[in-house]
Design a protein around this motif. Sequence first.
Motif, mmCIF file in Angstrom:
data_model
loop_
_atom_site.group_PDB
_atom_site.id
_atom_site.type_symbol
_atom_site.label_atom_id
_atom_site.label_comp_id
_atom_site.label_asym_id
_atom_site.label_seq_id
_atom_site.Cartn_x
_atom_site.Cartn_y
_atom_site.Cartn_z
ATOM 1 N N LEU A 217 12.065 -49.017 0.744
ATOM 2 C CA LEU A 217 12.116 -49.048 -0.727
ATOM 3 C C LEU A 217 11.516 -47.765 -1.325
ATOM 4 C CD1 LEU A 217 11.241 -52.815 -1.321
ATOM 5 C CD2 LEU A 217 13.429 -51.684 -1.807
ATOM 6 N N ALA A 218 10.404 -47.331 -0.769
ATOM 7 C CA ALA A 218 9.748 -46.124 -1.284
ATOM 8 C C ALA A 218 10.677 -44.915 -1.093
ATOM 9 C CB ALA A 218 8.432 -45.900 -0.550
ATOM 10 N N ARG B 191 15.759 -54.704 -4.548
ATOM 11 C CA ARG B 191 14.708 -55.736 -4.455
ATOM 12 C C ARG B 191 15.282 -57.143 -4.626
ATOM 13 N NH1 ARG B 191 11.522 -51.953 -7.416
ATOM 14 N NH2 ARG B 191 10.090 -50.908 -5.960
ATOM 15 N N VAL C 283 18.244 -45.037 -11.603
ATOM 16 C CA VAL C 283 17.252 -45.240 -10.541
ATOM 17 C C VAL C 283 16.676 -46.650 -10.658
ATOM 18 C CG1 VAL C 283 15.077 -44.431 -9.561
ATOM 19 C CG2 VAL C 283 16.677 -42.782 -10.584
ATOM 20 N N GLU C 284 16.279 -46.987 -11.860
ATOM 21 C CA GLU C 284 15.680 -48.297 -12.117
ATOM 22 C C GLU C 284 16.641 -49.421 -11.714
ATOM 23 O OE1 GLU C 284 13.167 -51.074 -12.790
ATOM 24 O OE2 GLU C 284 12.670 -48.936 -12.646
ATOM 25 N N ASN D 235 19.236 -49.358 -9.631
ATOM 26 C CA ASN D 235 19.447 -49.419 -8.185
ATOM 27 C C ASN D 235 18.251 -50.039 -7.468
ATOM 28 O OD1 ASN D 235 21.998 -48.183 -6.949
ATOM 29 N ND2 ASN D 235 21.519 -46.746 -8.586
ATOM 30 N N MET D 236 17.051 -49.689 -7.922
ATOM 31 C CA MET D 236 15.856 -50.240 -7.277
ATOM 32 C C MET D 236 15.785 -51.750 -7.508
ATOM 33 S SD MET D 236 14.617 -47.850 -5.574
ATOM 34 C CE MET D 236 13.232 -48.764 -4.908
ATOM 35 N N ARG D 237 16.153 -52.173 -8.709
ATOM 36 C CA ARG D 237 16.169 -53.622 -8.988
ATOM 37 C C ARG D 237 17.201 -54.303 -8.103
ATOM 38 N NH1 ARG D 237 17.613 -54.791 -14.662
ATOM 39 N NH2 ARG D 237 17.690 -56.954 -13.966
ATOM 40 N N GLU E 279 13.669 -44.931 -3.436
ATOM 41 C CA GLU E 279 13.269 -44.534 -4.779
ATOM 42 C C GLU E 279 13.190 -43.004 -4.866
ATOM 43 O OE1 GLU E 279 10.092 -46.811 -6.408
ATOM 44 O OE2 GLU E 279 10.383 -45.893 -8.392
ATOM 45 N N LEU F 224 16.751 -41.550 -4.809
ATOM 46 C CA LEU F 224 17.468 -41.822 -6.066
ATOM 47 C C LEU F 224 16.918 -40.962 -7.207
ATOM 48 C CD1 LEU F 224 17.731 -45.707 -5.712
ATOM 49 C CD2 LEU F 224 19.679 -44.137 -5.794
ATOM 50 N N ARG F 225 15.594 -40.825 -7.242
ATOM 51 C CA ARG F 225 14.996 -39.982 -8.302
ATOM 52 C C ARG F 225 15.483 -38.542 -8.186
ATOM 53 N NH1 ARG F 225 12.312 -42.699 -11.463
ATOM 54 N NH2 ARG F 225 10.984 -44.421 -10.832
#
Lengths: 194, 398
Positions: free
Chosen positions: A159-160, A185, A177-178, A180-182, A163, A166-167
């Motif tokens: 996950l890290a 998870r 980014v937000e 995709n991270m959601r 992130e 993606l950033r």
Amino acid sequence: MGNTVEIRWHGRGGQGAKTACLLLADAAFNSGKQVQGFPEYGPERMGAPITAYNRISEGGSGSSVHSNIYNPDFVVVVDETLLKSVDVTAGLSENGAIIVNSRKSPQEVRRQLRGYKGKVCTVDAGSISQETLGRNIPNTPMLAAAVEVSHVIDKDRFLADMEGSLRHKFASKPQVVEGNMRALRMSMKQLKVG
Amino acid sequence: MRDRMSGNEAVAFAMKQIDPDVMGAFPITPSTEIPQYFSKYIADGEVHTEFVAVESEHSAMSTCIGASAAGARAITATSSAGLAYMWELLYVAASSRLPIVMAVVNRALTGPININNDHSDSMGCRDSGWIQIYAENNQEVYDNYIQAMPVAEHCRLPIMICQDGFITSHAVENIELLEDEQVRSFVGEYDPEHYLLKKDEPLAVGPYGISPYYMEIKKGQAEAMKESRTRIYEVAEAFAKISGRSYGMIEEYMMDDADFAVVLIGSSAGTAKAAAHGLREAGIKAGVIKVRVFRPFPWEELRKALRGVKAVAVMDKSEGFSGWGGPLFAETRAALYDLEESARPLLQSLVYGLGGRDVTVSTFEAIYEDLARTAEAGTVEHIYRHVGVRGDEEGIQG
């Protein structure tokens, strides 16, 4: 070669199964593994069944094998309509698992799997991607599900790492980014194992 | 530098590190990504190469010939029908002694139409006077590309750096990259002795070669090709010093005491190694010989490596239509002719992997089993066979 994990992806042209396969190779590489990520090329076009593969090993020099994968440890099905036309569990290890993008329960999906006895997992990647990204791009949630089920990469590190990439990739669009991270998870959380 | 990339990216990255003068290229699957990635480096100002976008491969090679004759470092990349379309110019480049470097991403030739890997494109032009070096994986194609110019420019011969279409060109794998500075100092500046733009030395390139001169030119090319092996070893040795990775004309895997061996080119050698490794654990003395350099042909190395091996399959990823085996088989067999009979292995030709037909670890296990049976029988039943063809009773399945 015993420590090599082999994964086979089934999708349809345009859904991003190849991209997910290459992203998984990338993520595994970033956590120090030896990787291979490669699609099978043919007369591919939008909507046609496609296959992509990963070999992931701990350290050493990695796998020297350059063939498609016929006895995978894990299978990821990005489009559940393929269950009708493609023998997705062919050669799949019964100690492994199949992960299907579906709203159905693992029990329901198992009935379509020609007697596969290993673990069956489902995740509604379509809805997750609609909710988090506003579009049906199932590959990001399916990538997370593959990591969650196969344990080829440490989850927190994955996950890290995602992130970070993606950033880097969407420096000018932080909302992507937000989302995709959601999606990642949510998929790990909503995954159903049966 | 630890990294991961596809075989096409690896070649484009090596090109970027070298920063050659001119690239003439026309896209064709599966090599298209090479000029594509490289064009981006040009657009981003990371290299100073003049990119000549042409209307065909015939013109791509013509561009390279013109640029190289003028004194520039010239490169291109192609595959399959694109390489076929360059055909007549390949001979012009070689006979003009122009050290052009071409990345070949091997793909089948049409008939029927097919975009997948085999070696029929570069095997078809094996006699055009180009040095040919093949790679098993992304690391090797990168390493071979960096060694290409020091070999070609010294020998004044053009060179093809080949890799398997899709199998390595489109597969992402781990790779160790050298630093830009290391590559630039290894490859050095190109400083040809004769070139068209040298104003104090008027020169004609590519004139008519009448009969009283033609053969001398050809003999010169042949001598240069014969001598190139020395340079290939020298460059490999220097490369090992900066990279820690060793290369020769061939690679021998578990060959020291091998009873059974396969001889082959390219990515499937890695699959063969995995099979041989597994069989060794079961007490079967299997080995692999990977031919890295096909032109010049490594006949001395093969003769030495195959001496005393009981049974050998020489595997061609192209169909020579000779009626008794592919080109690698024919030349390997010729290389063994001078061995005394007791040291000469039983040899057979296997044609495999045409048009992307997959070859797996179990295919190689079946091949080794067959070699064991051949050794047991003491004779080769079918000298010329195919691998994995449906309904082929003489062939090998698996």
